[in-house]
Design a protein around this motif. Structure first.
Motif, short mmCIF file in Angstrom:
data_model
loop_
_atom_site.label_atom_id
_atom_site.label_comp_id
_atom_site.label_asym_id
_atom_site.label_seq_id
_atom_site.Cartn_x
_atom_site.Cartn_y
_atom_site.Cartn_z
N THR A 1 -7.26 3.45 2.13
CA THR A 1 -7.48 2.51 1.03
C THR A 1 -7.02 3.16 -0.26
OG1 THR A 1 -9.39 1.54 2.15
CG2 THR A 1 -9.15 1.12 -0.19
N ILE A 2 -6.18 2.45 -0.99
CA ILE A 2 -5.75 2.95 -2.28
C ILE A 2 -6.94 2.95 -3.24
CG2 ILE A 2 -5.07 0.67 -3.09
CD1 ILE A 2 -2.70 1.99 -4.49
N GLU A 3 -6.96 3.90 -4.17
CA GLU A 3 -8.15 4.07 -5.01
C GLU A 3 -8.15 3.21 -6.25
OE1 GLU A 3 -6.78 7.79 -7.87
OE2 GLU A 3 -8.40 8.06 -6.42
N GLY A 4 -7.03 2.56 -6.60
CA GLY A 4 -7.02 1.78 -7.82
C GLY A 4 -5.82 0.84 -7.91
N THR B 1 5.51 -0.08 -4.31
CA THR B 1 6.92 0.18 -4.64
C THR B 1 7.40 1.55 -4.17
OG1 THR B 1 6.24 1.01 -6.83
CG2 THR B 1 6.81 -1.32 -6.65
N LEU B 2 6.48 2.45 -3.84
CA LEU B 2 6.87 3.79 -3.39
C LEU B 2 5.70 4.42 -2.66
CD1 LEU B 2 9.17 5.95 -3.54
CD2 LEU B 2 7.99 6.88 -5.54
N ILE B 3 5.99 5.11 -1.55
CA ILE B 3 4.96 5.81 -0.79
C ILE B 3 5.27 7.30 -0.80
CG2 ILE B 3 3.84 6.07 1.46
CD1 ILE B 3 4.56 3.17 2.05
N ALA C 1 2.53 2.53 -11.59
CA ALA C 1 1.49 3.57 -11.65
C ALA C 1 1.25 4.11 -10.25
CB ALA C 1 0.20 3.03 -12.24
N GLU C 2 0.84 5.37 -10.18
CA GLU C 2 0.53 6.01 -8.90
C GLU C 2 -0.97 6.18 -8.73
OE1 GLU C 2 2.34 9.70 -7.97
OE2 GLU C 2 4.34 8.88 -7.73
N PHE C 3 -1.42 6.00 -7.49
CA PHE C 3 -2.81 6.22 -7.14
C PHE C 3 -2.86 7.04 -5.86
CE2 PHE C 3 -2.79 2.32 -9.63
CZ PHE C 3 -3.81 2.55 -10.53
N ARG C 4 -3.74 8.02 -5.83
CA ARG C 4 -3.85 8.90 -4.67
C ARG C 4 -4.43 8.15 -3.47
NH1 ARG C 4 -3.09 14.48 -5.18
NH2 ARG C 4 -1.85 14.84 -7.07
N THR C 5 -4.08 8.64 -2.27
CA THR C 5 -4.63 8.12 -1.02
C THR C 5 -5.05 9.29 -0.15
OG1 THR C 5 -2.48 8.11 0.11
CG2 THR C 5 -3.06 6.14 -1.14
N ASP C 6 -5.59 8.98 1.04
CA ASP C 6 -6.05 10.04 1.92
C ASP C 6 -4.96 10.56 2.85
OD1 ASP C 6 -5.72 7.93 3.58
OD2 ASP C 6 -7.82 7.75 4.19
N TYR D 1 1.99 15.71 -1.76
CA TYR D 1 0.71 15.03 -1.93
C TYR D 1 0.86 13.60 -1.43
CZ TYR D 1 2.78 12.86 -6.10
OH TYR D 1 3.58 12.17 -6.97
N ALA D 2 -0.27 12.95 -1.19
CA ALA D 2 -0.28 11.58 -0.68
C ALA D 2 -0.66 10.63 -1.79
CB ALA D 2 -1.25 11.45 0.49
N ALA D 3 0.18 9.64 -2.05
CA ALA D 3 -0.10 8.65 -3.08
C ALA D 3 0.75 7.42 -2.84
CB ALA D 3 0.20 9.23 -4.47
N ILE D 4 0.37 6.36 -3.52
CA ILE D 4 1.13 5.11 -3.46
C ILE D 4 1.43 4.67 -4.88
CG2 ILE D 4 0.96 2.64 -2.96
CD1 ILE D 4 -0.39 3.28 -0.39
N GLN D 5 2.68 4.33 -5.13
CA GLN D 5 3.06 3.77 -6.43
C GLN D 5 3.03 2.25 -6.33
OE1 GLN D 5 7.24 3.32 -8.00
NE2 GLN D 5 6.62 5.13 -9.16
N VAL D 6 2.37 1.63 -7.29
CA VAL D 6 2.28 0.18 -7.31
C VAL D 6 2.93 -0.36 -8.57
CG1 VAL D 6 0.17 0.16 -5.93
CG2 VAL D 6 0.01 0.19 -8.43
N GLY D 7 3.45 -1.57 -8.47
CA GLY D 7 4.06 -2.25 -9.61
C GLY D 7 3.29 -3.50 -9.95
#
Length: 211
Positions: free
Chosen positions: A2-5, A37-39, A80-85, A47-53
């Motif tokens: 689950t993305i954090e934000g 938009t980016l994994i 923006a980027e948000f960390r994931t597990d 690091y693990a994160a997801i970029q969202v637009g």
């Protein structure tokens, strides 16, 4: 995973009744819709994160358009980027909505505060001003002494004085999600959120939950 934000915008303040029937003062925040938009993965990026637009905008330059081409050619104004597990439950172009935040949960909201321009010490720092008697005709809102004589003979850095106020990155923590409107994609959080109406906000699940 689950993305954090997510990203969203502030709609304004209102009042709602919570599950106990209490009237609560809340801020309405539109959450998304955001698109992946980016994994980022630990193997490739460390690091693990997801970029969202967020927020469609056709006025993108060629580098910005090329960056979003892999996500389906979406034209999004804010990223923006948000960390994931670290797991890979999302794919490029996935649509994210308000269902990330549960009613009763806590969130941290980050935004740019309203700009107040150049302000004096009374407005900016809460100084009480000088006395109104004994000939003080023009010193009511003056800061008073700012130096310390020959030694050190200068104004120390960090001295609270008049200057630019507001337009700063501010985070308000532990706001309770009082209600949620899935159709409109809006959450109602207890308390105030920085920034003007329509301003961009960054909402994430609270990191330090206080009881």
């Amino acid at each position: 995973m689950t993305i954090e934000g997510m990203l969203g915008r502030k709609l304004g303040t209102t009042q709602v009744f919570d599950e106990q029937g209490r009237l609560r003062g809340v801020t309405a925040v539109e959450v998304g819709p955001c698109y992946v938009t980016l994994i980022r993965t630990p193997e490739k990026d460390g690091y693990a994160a997801i970029q969202v637009g967020y927020q469609e905008d056709r006025r993108l330059n060629r580098p910005e358009t090329g960056h979003l081409r892999a996500a389906g050619g979406l034209k999004l104004r804010h990223l923006a980027e948000f960390r994931t597990d670290g797991s890979t439950a999302y794919t490029l172009g996935d649509r994210l909505g308000v269902d990330l935040f549960e009613v009763g949960g806590r969130v941290d909201v980050t935004a740019t505060s309203k700009g107040r321009g150049y302000q004096g010490g009374v407005r900016r720092h809460g100084f009480r001003g000088g006395p109104r008697t004994h000939g003080q005709s023009d010193r009511h809102r003056a800061p008073g002494s700012i130096g310390s004589g020959t030694t050190p003979g200068r104004v120390l850095k960090g001295t609270r004085m008049a200057g630019h106020m507001g337009a700063e990155r501010v985070t308000v923590r532990n706001l309770e999600v009082v209600s949620r409107n899935d159709e409109a994609g809006v959450i109602f959080v207890a308390g105030s959120v920085p920034g003007p109406k329509g301003g961009l906000v960054r909402i994430r699940k609270a990191r330090k939950v206080s009881k």
